[in-house]
Design a protein around this motif. Structure first.
Motif, PDB file in Angstrom:
ATOM      1  N   SER A 124       9.679  15.671 -60.520  1.00 44.93           N
ATOM      2  CA  SER A 124       9.452  17.110 -60.387  1.00 44.93           C
ATOM      3  C   SER A 124      10.568  17.685 -59.516  1.00 44.93           C
ATOM      4  CB  SER A 124       8.099  17.348 -59.714  1.00 44.93           C
ATOM      5  OG  SER A 124       8.021  18.692 -59.306  1.00 44.93           O
ATOM      6  N   CYS A 125      11.157  18.794 -59.975  1.00 46.90           N
ATOM      7  CA  CYS A 125      12.349  19.281 -59.268  1.00 46.90           C
ATOM      8  C   CYS A 125      11.979  19.955 -57.959  1.00 46.90           C
ATOM      9  CB  CYS A 125      13.132  20.235 -60.153  1.00 46.90           C
ATOM     10  SG  CYS A 125      12.399  21.859 -60.344  1.00 46.90           S
ATOM     11  N   GLY A 126      10.727  20.339 -57.798  1.00 46.24           N
ATOM     12  CA  GLY A 126      10.324  20.949 -56.535  1.00 46.24           C
ATOM     13  C   GLY A 126      10.444  22.449 -56.521  1.00 46.24           C
ATOM     14  N   GLN A 127      10.607  23.054 -57.667  1.00 48.85           N
ATOM     15  CA  GLN A 127      10.776  24.498 -57.676  1.00 48.85           C
ATOM     16  C   GLN A 127       9.429  25.227 -57.695  1.00 48.85           C
ATOM     17  OE1 GLN A 127      13.615  27.823 -59.686  1.00 48.85           O
ATOM     18  NE2 GLN A 127      13.082  26.144 -60.970  1.00 48.85           N
ATOM     19  N   CYS A 128       8.653  25.043 -58.741  1.00 47.68           N
ATOM     20  CA  CYS A 128       7.380  25.780 -58.842  1.00 47.68           C
ATOM     21  C   CYS A 128       6.292  25.078 -58.029  1.00 47.68           C
ATOM     22  CB  CYS A 128       6.924  25.878 -60.278  1.00 47.68           C
ATOM     23  SG  CYS A 128       8.162  26.506 -61.370  1.00 47.68           S
ATOM     24  N   THR A 129       5.514  25.874 -57.342  1.00 45.78           N
ATOM     25  CA  THR A 129       4.459  25.327 -56.500  1.00 45.78           C
ATOM     26  C   THR A 129       3.500  24.394 -57.244  1.00 45.78           C
ATOM     27  OG1 THR A 129       4.621  27.307 -55.169  1.00 45.78           O
ATOM     28  CG2 THR A 129       2.650  25.973 -54.903  1.00 45.78           C
ATOM     29  N   PRO A 130       2.944  24.794 -58.408  1.00 44.55           N
ATOM     30  CA  PRO A 130       1.938  23.924 -59.029  1.00 44.55           C
ATOM     31  C   PRO A 130       2.477  22.544 -59.365  1.00 44.55           C
ATOM     32  CG  PRO A 130       1.903  26.091 -60.024  1.00 44.55           C
ATOM     33  CD  PRO A 130       3.119  26.050 -59.155  1.00 44.55           C
ATOM     34  N   CYS A 131       3.714  22.497 -59.872  1.00 42.26           N
ATOM     35  CA  CYS A 131       4.270  21.211 -60.270  1.00 42.26           C
ATOM     36  C   CYS A 131       4.652  20.396 -59.043  1.00 42.26           C
ATOM     37  CB  CYS A 131       5.469  21.462 -61.170  1.00 42.26           C
ATOM     38  SG  CYS A 131       6.368  20.011 -61.648  1.00 42.26           S
ATOM     39  N   ARG A 132       5.319  21.046 -58.096  1.00 42.48           N
ATOM     40  CA  ARG A 132       5.787  20.330 -56.912  1.00 42.48           C
ATOM     41  C   ARG A 132       4.622  19.677 -56.177  1.00 42.48           C
ATOM     42  NH1 ARG A 132       7.727  24.531 -54.101  1.00 42.48           N
ATOM     43  NH2 ARG A 132       5.809  24.830 -52.956  1.00 42.48           N
ATOM     44  N   GLU A 133       3.590  20.478 -55.906  1.00 43.58           N
ATOM     45  CA  GLU A 133       2.459  19.952 -55.138  1.00 43.58           C
ATOM     46  C   GLU A 133       1.492  19.190 -56.024  1.00 43.58           C
ATOM     47  OE1 GLU A 133       2.639  20.145 -52.023  1.00 43.58           O
ATOM     48  OE2 GLU A 133       4.083  21.755 -51.688  1.00 43.58           O
ATOM     49  N   GLY A 134       1.310  19.697 -57.248  1.00 44.07           N
ATOM     50  CA  GLY A 134       0.313  19.090 -58.137  1.00 44.07           C
ATOM     51  C   GLY A 134       0.672  17.683 -58.554  1.00 44.07           C
ATOM     52  N   THR A 135       1.937  17.452 -58.944  1.00 41.37           N
ATOM     53  CA  THR A 135       2.308  16.108 -59.376  1.00 41.37           C
ATOM     54  C   THR A 135       2.196  15.128 -58.220  1.00 41.37           C
ATOM     55  OG1 THR A 135       4.623  16.636 -58.966  1.00 41.37           O
ATOM     56  CG2 THR A 135       3.858  16.849 -61.225  1.00 41.37           C
ATOM     57  N   GLY A 136       2.566  15.568 -57.019  1.00 40.14           N
ATOM     58  CA  GLY A 136       2.462  14.693 -55.854  1.00 40.14           C
ATOM     59  C   GLY A 136       1.014  14.354 -55.545  1.00 40.14           C
ATOM     60  N   TRP A 137       0.180  15.359 -55.662  1.00 36.87           N
ATOM     61  CA  TRP A 137      -1.253  15.168 -55.384  1.00 36.87           C
ATOM     62  C   TRP A 137      -1.853  14.167 -56.369  1.00 36.87           C
ATOM     63  CZ3 TRP A 137      -5.218  19.830 -55.535  1.00 36.87           C
ATOM     64  CH2 TRP A 137      -6.468  19.369 -55.126  1.00 36.87           C
ATOM     65  N   MET A 138      -1.557  14.394 -57.656  1.00 39.86           N
ATOM     66  CA  MET A 138      -2.129  13.502 -58.673  1.00 39.86           C
ATOM     67  C   MET A 138      -1.626  12.079 -58.471  1.00 39.86           C
ATOM     68  SD  MET A 138      -2.481  15.825 -62.074  1.00 39.86           S
ATOM     69  CE  MET A 138      -0.790  16.119 -62.426  1.00 39.86           C
ATOM     70  N   SER A 139      -0.354  11.958 -58.140  1.00 45.12           N
ATOM     71  CA  SER A 139       0.202  10.625 -57.938  1.00 45.12           C
ATOM     72  C   SER A 139      -0.491   9.928 -56.777  1.00 45.12           C
ATOM     73  CB  SER A 139       1.698  10.751 -57.682  1.00 45.12           C
ATOM     74  OG  SER A 139       2.219   9.534 -57.279  1.00 45.12           O
ATOM     75  N   LYS A 140      -0.712  10.659 -55.692  1.00 50.79           N
ATOM     76  CA  LYS A 140      -1.366  10.041 -54.538  1.00 50.79           C
ATOM     77  C   LYS A 140      -2.796   9.637 -54.869  1.00 50.79           C
ATOM     78  CE  LYS A 140       1.316  12.206 -50.917  1.00 50.79           C
ATOM     79  NZ  LYS A 140       1.388  13.330 -49.996  1.00 50.79           N
ATOM     80  N   THR A 141      -3.481  10.511 -55.593  1.00 56.60           N
ATOM     81  CA  THR A 141      -4.869  10.200 -55.949  1.00 56.60           C
ATOM     82  C   THR A 141      -4.932   8.958 -56.838  1.00 56.60           C
ATOM     83  OG1 THR A 141      -5.343  12.546 -55.861  1.00 56.60           O
ATOM     84  CG2 THR A 141      -6.971  11.169 -56.920  1.00 56.60           C
ATOM     85  N   ILE A 142      -4.034   8.916 -57.827  1.00 57.50           N
ATOM     86  CA  ILE A 142      -4.064   7.778 -58.753  1.00 57.50           C
ATOM     87  C   ILE A 142      -3.693   6.487 -58.026  1.00 57.50           C
ATOM     88  CG2 ILE A 142      -2.903   6.806 -60.755  1.00 57.50           C
ATOM     89  CD1 ILE A 142      -2.867   9.699 -61.862  1.00 57.50           C
TER      90      ILE A 142
END
Lengths: 467, 583
Positions: A343-361
């Motif tokens: 994730s390039c870190g530009q849009c809030t949903p992708c930047r935070e969301g992908t990190g969140w999902m990865s941590k949860t998984i």
């Protein structure tokens, strides 16, 4: 099937096929000569439009239609070729580059002629060192032979092709991210409008096409739109390079008409699932496209049919097979880690969301999962991406789809995994849970969060022990 | 007429302006929350907070067609027939999600954060967020670092809106700040060896930051912002006349922030103006009383006595047939200059009025954003406005000159006056300074003293000449006086007083009013300005004495209403909000 004649791969097994001499001896550059000397640029555009050639890069946007978006009164057009093939398990462009570079250059030549572009940038993936060398040699050869450069075939048409290597980011395969990266900036996708056709690289009208798309163009010019439309299924036409990897006997890249089923690919072309096992699932076209379960393997791999089993689309047609010994959580760990990393870190949903999902998984994988984590992730996944409109580009869709598909198709397995893989200490602490739920926390009661305060006393009371 | 449909109500779209959905909605009182968008920077639409439902209305059938997905308001132009829905459940759920995501890795250390009270996350969290969150993982911890000697970056708190990055790229075009790394590890950083130290506009990145990531070390942990009272003022450090907000608590200035004025400084001020308040309120060299020379020493006297001595001294000079001269410094307001000129000219029409020396340092520096080059996002909504730091380091040279020209006909230059003094032609000299720096050196002061029989110095701080003067009047600093200044472009702007007059001093306007025996109690600058506008055609734009919010240009040709009009939108992180304004 029997009548299908491979065109994209026809030179692959010919010795020395990447040299100009061999390529020309097999009818190379005839289509380009035909287009440049006998056809009008608009006629080429119309021909490609008639063939309904859809982009092979992932989104499947009609190529001819894209070319017509260029402004009529443009002064300069740029052609960017997307060779940043960074979707995991995808390697069809690499084969095209390494085995038949001149077919690719011919495709560039015809497409640039059609779009009146006199400069073409080939954006190659950082890791394609060998392909870069081969394509640069081919460009030099073609330039020396007059297929590139000034006044090609005496038509007055000029074309320069430049190779630009990326720096290893997945996001630079997104067309506007690619343009930004080409300009020397950070590869952050741009907002649209303006679309690249209006204002692209260096603020000039720009066409961005995938390598395989351009490789189809010479054959369309040579054989006509009707030939092209005769291949494939009623809505998806033409030959397509499918790559098969993962748990199969033989990882291959084969050219087949669009619409071949996943099972056919695995069994007929990849030698079946490895070690005599059964397939549990298969990724239909690069990991961002989702997941097919074992019963859905008969789905034709074309632009239309993959919507029905809930996948995002055909993508890059890179099939990855997962055998029945593999827990689906491992698939999720891999995909979520990839998208959180890329994730390039530009849009809030992708930047935070992908990190969140990865941590949860990862937490679930490590034995700290809760059943409700699945619902939280699903809720998040449904709101990520360009389809709900919450991000600029489609990376977040790609991150969301594996989770959506896996939860829809393998939820019992995931729940079973969570129940049977509980490791003490891996889950969230009671304090974390309380804070997250907004419950009032008595810090002195929760474990040893902080030491108990000293007994209350006036600040300067004489009896105070530490005074 | 072009109309737009916002939340079911139809509004006309103002003509001749290119507005986006946020600006248009704000015009009609509908708030669309946003972080990354800024009216002076390119549109990148990456915070995704301003997403709304957008549709279009068929002009013939009147049928409304909505787009299936949410669209950022910042990149949506307000066109005829556009339909915006900003309060649907879908939009509210989206705003809730964005707030949840932004706060995932935010440390929530509001009690120790300087931004608390004027923070975008606090405001929108209260309005659109939720009190619990579902994130139970480890947060990303990212230590704070310095991006310059005066600016601290708390990367934990950053929401990656990239306003600061775009500012250094697009406005100052120095590109010190970068985004490094990817995904939720992305951070703002500078390259090794690069800092914002040499950027004369660096302090603006602190104002641009909607959260507490970029903080001013000069202000760090000194005050809570809700204790600060904000006063609209004009910067006196150069002739640009930047609109500033002077923020004080209990009579002490803590910081200076820019105020938006699209015709002057847009949203920016330079660091010299920003940190210049320290020079002006340094207590050790401010004049604390009026002094009279008795024997070899200055003796503090009561205000009325000092003023009486000035009046008597000057009048004696007139009676004695000696020439009376006045030096009007370019740091005086228009009103003060007018009263001083009237006073001296009223005493004798032979009085010589000279403009004080106009300090100059360096060269003019203009930062003109280029719409096509260097901008990182969509620039179609931008009206590029250049920002200039002038070499002329005085706020009102034009205004003082115009006043003298009106009263005396022609301006006597400072050098010319010094020559007259040296020739012994001046019998009494009244110098009104107000300059934050010394502009008369020791030898010149000694020379002036030698030649002039009666010397009055009116200043806010102790200078070389004050040590030699017969009477020293303590005037106000720029923060203690109200009045108007004429900037380099001929725009007259009103600056209010931020602090009460300090003990022992009187604002210059009051001193002149006492000398003039003006009836009606303490002088009001608006009354004086109204008189001046009545009398002098050059100041006709200030008719009535009340200036518009964004000032008025003095030249009649340039005073079209648009030139003085409000901008389509003022970024909320600058607008004085809430209780602080009311104090």
């Amino acid at each position: 099937m029997a009548t299908f004649e491979p065109v994209l791969t026809r030179n692959w097994n010919v010795p020395d096929a990447r040299s100009l001499k061999v390529y020309e001896s097999r009818g190379g550059y005839q289509a380009a000569r035909k287009a440049l000397t006998t056809m009008d640029p608009d006629a080429v555009v119309n021909l490609v439009k008639d063939s309904e050639l859809r982009g092979r890069g992932g989104a499947g946007f009609p190529c001819g239609l894209k070319w017509t978006f260029l402004p009529k009164d443009r002064k300069e057009t740029l052609m960017c070729v997307n060779g940043d093939e960074s979707e995991p398990a995808t390697f069809n462009n690499r084969y095209l580059l390494e085995r038949d570079p001149h077919m690719f250059l011919e495709g560039i030549l015809i497409s640039c002629f059609a779009t009146r572009a006199s400069t073409s940038y080939v954006y190659l993936r950082f890791e394609y060192i060998e392909a870069t060398r081969i394509i640069e040699e081919a460009i030099a050869e073609a330039r020396a032979a007059g297929h590139l450069g000034k006044n090609i075939y005496g038509t007055g048409f000029n074309l320069d092709v430049w190779v630009h290597r990326g720096a290893g980011a997945y996001i630079c395969g997104e067309e506007t991210g690619l343009i930004e990266s080409l300009e020397g900036k950070r590869g952050w996708p741009r907002i649209k409008p303006p679309f690249p056709a209006i204002e692209g690289a260096f603020r000039k009208p720009t066409v961005v096409n995938n390598i395989e798309t351009l490789c189809c163009v010479p054959h369309i010019v040579e054989r006509g739109a009707a030939w092209f439309k005769s291949i494939g299924t009623p809505k998806s036409y033409g030959p397509k390079l499918y790559t098969v990897s993962g748990h199969v006997e033989k990882q291959v890249c084969v050219e087949l008409p669009l619409g071949v089923t996943c099972r056919e690919l695995i069994d007929d072309h990849a030698g079946g699932v490895w070690k005599g096992r059964k397939a549990k699932a298969a990724v239909p076209g690069g990991i961002s496209m989702g997941l097919l379960s074992a019963d859905e393997l008969d789905t034709p791999l074309d632009f239309e049919s993959l919507r029905k089993p809930g996948c995002l689309g055909l993508g890059t047609a890179a099939v990855t097979v997962i055998d029945d010994h593999t827990p689906i959580i491992d698939y999720l760990v891999n995909t979520s880690r990839f998208f959180a990393h890329e994730s390039c870190g530009q849009c809030t949903p992708c930047r935070e969301g992908t990190g969140w999902m990865s941590k949860t998984i990862h937490r679930i994988k490590n034995g700290g999962g809760r059943i409700e984590d699945l619902d939280v992730m699903l809720h998040l996944a449904e709101n990520l991406g360009i389809i709900p409109g919450t991000t600029i580009c489609g990376l977040a869709d790609g991150a969301a789809w594996p989770i959506k598909n896996a939860l829809a198709k393998f939820r019992p397995e995931l729940e079973e995994y969570i129940r049977t893989h509980q490791t003490p200490g891996a889950g969230p602490t009671p304090l974390q849970l309380d804070v997250a739920a907004g419950r009032r926390v008595d810090l002195f009661q929760v474990g040893n969060a902080i030491a108990a305060p000293p007994p209350a006393a006036a600040l300067h009371s004489p009896g105070r022990p530490d005074a | 007429m072009a109309t737009i449909l916002i939340n079911g109500t139809e509004y006309p779209i103002p003509e001749g302006e290119k507005l986006n959905a946020i600006q248009m909605a704000k015009r009609v009182g509908v708030e669309i929350p946003y972080y990354c968008w800024h009216p002076s920077l390119s549109v990148v639409a990456n915070c995704r907070m301003c997403e709304v439902e957008v549709g279009s209305k068929d002009p013939k059938t009147g049928e409304v067609k909505m787009m299936p997905k949410l669209v950022p308001g910042c990149q949506t132009p307000a066109k005829d027939g556009t339909v915006l829905v900003t309060d649907s459940a879908k939009v509210q759920e989206h705003q809730r999600m964005i707030m949840e995501l932004l706060l995932l890795n935010h440390p929530l250390d509001c009690p120790v954060c300087d931004q608390a009270g004027e923070c975008g996350l606090q405001d929108y969290s209260y309005e659109h967020g939720q009190s619990n969150h579902r994130f139970v993982e480890e947060r990303i911890v990212n230590p704070r670092k310095d991006v310059s000697d005066l600016i601290q970056l708390n990367q934990d708190r950053c929401i990656m809106c990239t306003r600061c990055v775009r500012f250094t790229r697009e406005i100052t075009q120095t590109a010190e700040l970068q985004v490094m790394r990817r995904g939720n590890h992305a951070e703002i950083a500078t390259f090794p060896g690069v800092s914002l130290d040499d950027n004369p506009l660096a302090g603006n990145v602190v104002d641009l930051c909607p959260v507490g990531a970029l903080l001013d070390k000069d202000f760090l942990h000194k005050q809570r912002v809700w204790f600060l009272a904000k006063h609209d003022s004009v910067c006196t450090h150069c002739s640009t006349g930047c609109n500033i907000s002077v923020e004080e608590n209990k009579g002490k200035i803590w910081r200076v922030k820019p105020r938006n004025n699209p015709h002057v400084n847009d949203y920016w001020i330079c660091d010299e103006g920003r940190y210049g308040y320290k020079d002006d309120s340094a207590p050790d060299d401010l004049l604390e009383a009026m002094y009279v020379l008795k024997g070899d020493d200055h003796v503090a006297v009561a205000i009325d006595e000092a003023v009486r001595l000035v009046d008597r001294g000057l009048k004696q000079a007139v009676i004695g047939g000696r020439t009376v001269a006045g030096v009007l410094s370019p740091f005086l307001t228009v009103e003060e200059a007018y009263l001083m000129a009237t006073y001296l000219k009223g005493m004798t029409s032979d009085a010589v009025l000279a403009v004080g020396p106009v300090p100059a340092r360096g060269e003019d520096r203009t930062f003109s954003p280029d719409k096509s080059a260097g901008r990182s996002g969509d620039t179609s909504f931008l009206a590029p406005r250049p920002f200039t730091i002038h070499a002329e380091k005085a706020p009102n040279a034009r205004g003082v000159r115009a006043v003298i020209e009106h009263v005396q006909g022609a301006v006597v230059e400072y050098d010319e006056l010094l020559r007259k003094v040296e020739a012994g032609e001046v019998g009494a000299l009244y110098v009104a300074s107000g300059s934050p720096t010394d502009w008369i050196d020791e030898p010149t002061a000694a020379k002036v003293r030698e030649k002039v029989a009666f010397l009055v110095v009116q200043d806010s701080r102790v200078g070389a000449l004050a040590h030699k003067a017969d009477v020293v009047l303590a005037g106000g600093t720029y923060a203690e006086k109200a009045g108007s200044y004429v900037n380099a472009d001929g725009r007259i702007q009103y600056a209010g007083a931020s602090l009460p007059p300090r003990d022992g001093s009187l604002p210059d306007l009051d001193l002149f009013a006492v000398l003039l025996d003006r009836p009606g109690g303490p002088a009001r600058s608006s009354d004086v300005l109204a008189e001046l506008a009545e009398a002098a055609p050059a100041f006709a734009a200030a008719k009535g004495g009340t200036l518009p919010l964004y000032g008025a240009t003095l030249e009649a040709s340039a005073s079209s209403p648009r030139e003085n009009g409000p901008p389509p939108f003022v970024d909320a992180w600058y607008a004085a909000m809430g209780a602080a304004k009311a104090r």
